[in-house]
Design an enzyme around this catalytic site. Structure first.
Site, PDB file in Angstrom:
ATOM      1  N   ARG A  43      32.881  31.155  13.781  1.00  0.00           N
ATOM      2  CA  ARG A  43      34.263  31.555  13.797  1.00  0.00           C
ATOM      3  C   ARG A  43      34.440  32.658  12.822  1.00  0.00           C
ATOM      4  NH1 ARG A  43      38.480  30.117  11.303  1.00  0.00           N
ATOM      5  NH2 ARG A  43      37.619  28.156  10.578  1.00  0.00           N
ATOM      6  N   TYR A  97      45.582  44.449  34.338  1.00  0.00           N
ATOM      7  CA  TYR A  97      45.451  43.377  34.775  1.00  0.00           C
ATOM      8  C   TYR A  97      46.295  42.119  34.721  1.00  0.00           C
ATOM      9  CZ  TYR A  97      43.036  38.579  34.443  1.00  0.00           C
ATOM     10  OH  TYR A  97      42.695  37.597  34.613  1.00  0.00           O
ATOM     11  N   ASP A 169      41.585  49.026  27.971  1.00  0.00           N
ATOM     12  CA  ASP A 169      40.779  48.147  28.527  1.00  0.00           C
ATOM     13  C   ASP A 169      39.880  48.820  29.223  1.00  0.00           C
ATOM     14  OD1 ASP A 169      39.873  46.176  30.311  1.00  0.00           O
ATOM     15  OD2 ASP A 169      41.618  44.998  30.294  1.00  0.00           O
ATOM     16  N   LYS A 194      32.568  40.626  33.222  1.00  0.00           N
ATOM     17  CA  LYS A 194      32.350  41.499  34.278  1.00  0.00           C
ATOM     18  C   LYS A 194      31.131  42.264  34.345  1.00  0.00           C
ATOM     19  CE  LYS A 194      36.532  40.011  35.579  1.00  0.00           C
ATOM     20  NZ  LYS A 194      37.172  39.295  34.365  1.00  0.00           N
TER      21      LYS A 194
HETATM   22  N1  PLP Z   1      40.770  42.963  31.893  1.00  0.00           N
HETATM   23  C1  PLP Z   1      40.622  43.093  33.044  1.00  0.00           C
HETATM   24  C2  PLP Z   1      40.540  44.323  33.758  1.00  0.00           C
HETATM   25  C3  PLP Z   1      40.137  41.999  33.769  1.00  0.00           C
HETATM   26  O1  PLP Z   1      39.713  41.985  35.026  1.00  0.00           O
HETATM   27  C4  PLP Z   1      40.137  40.688  33.373  1.00  0.00           C
HETATM   28  C5  PLP Z   1      39.924  39.544  34.006  1.00  0.00           C
HETATM   29  O2  PLP Z   1      39.837  39.586  35.334  1.00  0.00           O
HETATM   30  C6  PLP Z   1      40.537  40.441  31.914  1.00  0.00           C
HETATM   31  C7  PLP Z   1      40.637  41.783  31.129  1.00  0.00           C
HETATM   32  C8  PLP Z   1      40.576  39.179  31.397  1.00  0.00           C
HETATM   33  O3  PLP Z   1      39.254  38.798  31.014  1.00  0.00           O
HETATM   34  P1  PLP Z   1      38.498  37.083  31.176  1.00  0.00           P
HETATM   35  O4  PLP Z   1      38.779  36.702  32.381  1.00  0.00           O
HETATM   36  O5  PLP Z   1      37.287  37.286  30.581  1.00  0.00           O
HETATM   37  O6  PLP Z   1      39.557  36.522  29.783  1.00  0.00           O
END
Ligand code: PLP
Length: 389
Positions: A43, A97, A169, A194
């Protein structure tokens, strides 16, 4: 000479035990402390298996320090809550997202943090939304699901002039296709679930930034505790070795598929930054090194039931959630990521019921094209009703 990305995906730091080319797995939550100058603990994000991944991702993104989390959302929430204090404000690009949208909607106001979601990705909209107390500007480019771009360098410049921290992101692009830190952004984060993981079997997230911002986030990261175990770290390291070849193949497949879809009468619109018809193709060429594996297209249909008939005819391409894996999957944003948004609002931003989002994998592209083609042929009845064929 600095190594290229393909090399950095494979090679990393090696530890004391040099008996193999792979990092040994340390399945320990307990570490000896007298020989080292810091306490090592999962952690605290500083176990050998965690550190080797962070070093690799720092090289790939051009950052100095990073933190590896147990999900993309753990990365996003820790990052935002450590940069924003009560009384501050953040600006977010229009389509982020869904999980990020809900995090902001549910958690910011009760912490005394205000925010503005923009209606589009124009730099002038960012400029107009900045207030005296704006601390963070948050972007997602290419956006989900319509693959709209934001001019990263111009937003980063604007933020610097106005004293704001920029967070991006970079999940959709992956570090192979886009390096926002090189364009002046302060913090890059990913849902590693992803492209970085790439095999649809891992859930993790990462933040990469400067030494100074890392120091600001690290204590919060320890308090929130979203760390990852050694076995998952091992799988991530293994996945990263093929990141460059996977993404390169996904880029090539997606380009061919987007070009094919543009020729089909059953398709009203194709959204892909690599197409000359994409309104921001020139910007994509300037700020991306590859156009990515995500393609959105709109079927010439009138409702979700008709879209569903097309999906039912696909044989190889699976209707499934998430993205970035080696297998090609497809989803209807109206029934998945944007299901909670009222239909009128969804349609106003271009997410109609015929819209599909394809996450292109690394299969032989001929087989993906064959599958799409046969599904179009078998759905003729549907398209005849809308007079597309
Ligand atoms: N950012 C994007 C562009 C995403 O597509 C996702 C999930 O689909 C996330 C963040 C969140 O990621 P996690 O599902 O690994 O928590």
């Amino acid at each position: 000479m600095p190594y290229r990305k393909a090399t950095n995906c494979i090679h990393g730091r090696h530890f004391e035990a040099k008996e193999g080319t792979n990092t040994p797995i340390y399945p320990s939550s307990v570490f000896r402390y007298r020989e080292v100058d810091q306490n090592i603990y999962p952690r605290y994000y500083n176990t050998p298996n965690q550190e080797v991944i962070i070093e690799k991702l720092c090289k790939l993104e051009g950052g100095h320090r990073g933190i590896l989390f147990s999900s993309g959302m753990a990365a996003i929430s820790t990052c935002l809550f450590s940069l924003l204090e009560p009384g501050t404000h953040m600006v977010l690009s229009g389509s982020v997202y869904g999980g990020t949208f809900y995090l902001v909607e549910k958690e910011m106001a009760k912490r005394g943090i205000s925010y503005t979601f923009l209606p589009d990705t124009e730099v002038s909209s960012f400029e107009a939304a900045i207030q005296d107390n704006t601390r963070v500007i948050y972007l997602e480019t290419p956006s989900n699901p319509l693959l709209q771009l934001t001019d990263i360098a111009r937003v980063a410049d604007l933020a610097k002039q106005r004293g704001c921290i920029t967070v991006i992101d970079n999940t959709f692009a992956s570090p192979i296709n886009q390096n926002p830190l090189d364009l002046g952004i302060d913090v890059v984060l990913h849902s590693g679930t992803k492209y970085l993981g790439g095999h649809s079997d891992l859930c993790f997230g990462v933040v990469i930034t400067s030494e100074e911002l890392y120091e600001q986030m690290y204590p919060q990261a320890i308090n929130y505790g979203g760390s990852l175990n050694a076995l998952d770290c091992y799988l991530i390291e293994r996945s990263l070795k093929t990141l460059e070849v996977r993404v390169r193949q996904q880029n090539a497949n997606a380009q061919q598929i987007a070009e094919f879809l543009e020729t089909r009468r059953e398709v009203r619109a194709v959204h892909y930054p690599g197409l000359g018809s994409h309104p921001q193709h020139e910007l994509a060429k300037a700020q991306m090194q590859g156009f990515g594996g995500m393609v959105a297209f709109e079927l010439a249909v009138d409702n979700l039931a008709e879209t569903g008939q097309f999906l039912d005819h696909l044989e190889l391409i699976q209707p499934a959630l998430s993205l970035g894996g080696v297998e090609t999957i497809i989803c209807s944003p109206s029934e998945t990521s944007h299901i909670k948004m009222p239909k009128a609002q969804r349609e106003a931003i271009g997410i109609r019921e015929g819209l599909l989002r394809l996450s292109v994998g690394i299969e032989a592209v001929e087989d993906i094209l064959y599958d799409l083609n046969q599904a179009f042929e078998k759905s003729h009845q549907v398209f005849r009703q809308s007079q597309a064929v």
